[in-house]
Design an enzyme around this catalytic site. Structure first.
Site, PDB file in Angstrom:
ATOM      1  NE  ARG A 254      -2.437  -2.963   3.181  1.00 30.09           N
ATOM      2  CZ  ARG A 254      -2.562  -2.308   4.326  1.00 30.09           C
ATOM      3  NH1 ARG A 254      -2.957  -1.844   5.674  1.00 30.09           N
ATOM      4  NH2 ARG A 254      -2.311  -4.031   4.331  1.00 30.09           N
TER       5      ARG A 254
ATOM      6  CD  GLU B 137      -0.644  -9.551  15.211  1.00 27.62           C
ATOM      7  OE1 GLU B 137      -0.963  -8.570  13.949  1.00 27.62           O
ATOM      8  OE2 GLU B 137      -1.431  -8.860  16.834  1.00 27.62           O
TER       9      GLU B 137
END
Ligand code: PRP
Ligand code: HPA
Length: 178
Positions: free
Chosen positions: A63, A100
């Site tokens: 993105r 994560e």
């Protein structure tokens, strides 16, 4: 600019339980698809550098390519893609970064930025900051001057923007979801 932030926030869609239960995913595709919101976001992001010389804008896959391409055009700067490993054809430099759960590696062409060039790092969103931290290290390793890192969205509770500031990177974000 509080009005602008609220307006931009309203153009972002929130999806519950994506990609996992308990996550509120901030989906910027609705901002990108709104011509007025997209233009305002890009205009506002570049505002501190209007009239100053920026050599390169580095965008983080995927993105960050969309926002970064528009930012580079607006600043008349070159664009440099920072990609997931294995995607770039020429000789690369590589950096591990924290996800994560676990880690991955990102790459940039070794000759994409010359030592001493002024670079602005761009992505859509900063969460834990693991991705942006890796990109700053990669750029600094080849001698780039990272002038700032810019994001449309900050998730401040995840600590990424504070982490970058602790690395002496000025951080610009347009809105926060706490
Ligand atoms: C998202 C986002 C940032 C990063 C932020 O990308 O676009 O690049 O995560 O998270 P962090 O601050 O915790 O590192 P993602 O890894 O989902 O990749 P994609 O754009 O290819 O979907
Ligand atoms: N939206 C988009 N990308 C993300 C998010 C989010 O809420 N959290 C981490 N990366």
């Amino acid at each position: 600019t509080d009005f602008l932030a609220a307006d931009l926030a309203a153009s972002i869609r929130t999806i519950a339980d994506y990609p996992k239960p308990g996550i509120l995913f901030r989906d910027i595709t609705t901002l990108l698809g709104d011509a007025r919101a997209f233009r305002r976001a890009v205009d506002e992001l570049v505002q501190p550098w209007a009239g100053s010389k920026v050599d390169k804008v580095a965008g983080i896959e995927a993105r960050g390519f969309i926002i970064g391409g528009a930012v580079a055009h607006q600043l008349s700067a070159g664009f440099v893609p920072i990609r997931k490993k294995g995607k770039l054809p020429h000789q690369t430099v590589r950096m591990a970064y924290a996800l994560e759960y676990g880690q991955d590696e990102m790459e940039m062409h070794v000759d994409a930025v010359a030592a001493g060039e002024r670079v602005i790092l761009v992505d859509d969103l900063i969460a834990t900051g693991g991705t942006a931290e890796g990109a700053v290290k990669l750029l600094r390793n080849i001698g780039a001057r990272v002038e700032a890192a810019c994001f449309i969205v900050d998730l401040p509770d995840l600590g990424g923007s504070d982490k970058l500031r602790a690395m002496d990177v000025p951080v610009r974000t347009l809105l926060s979801f706490a």
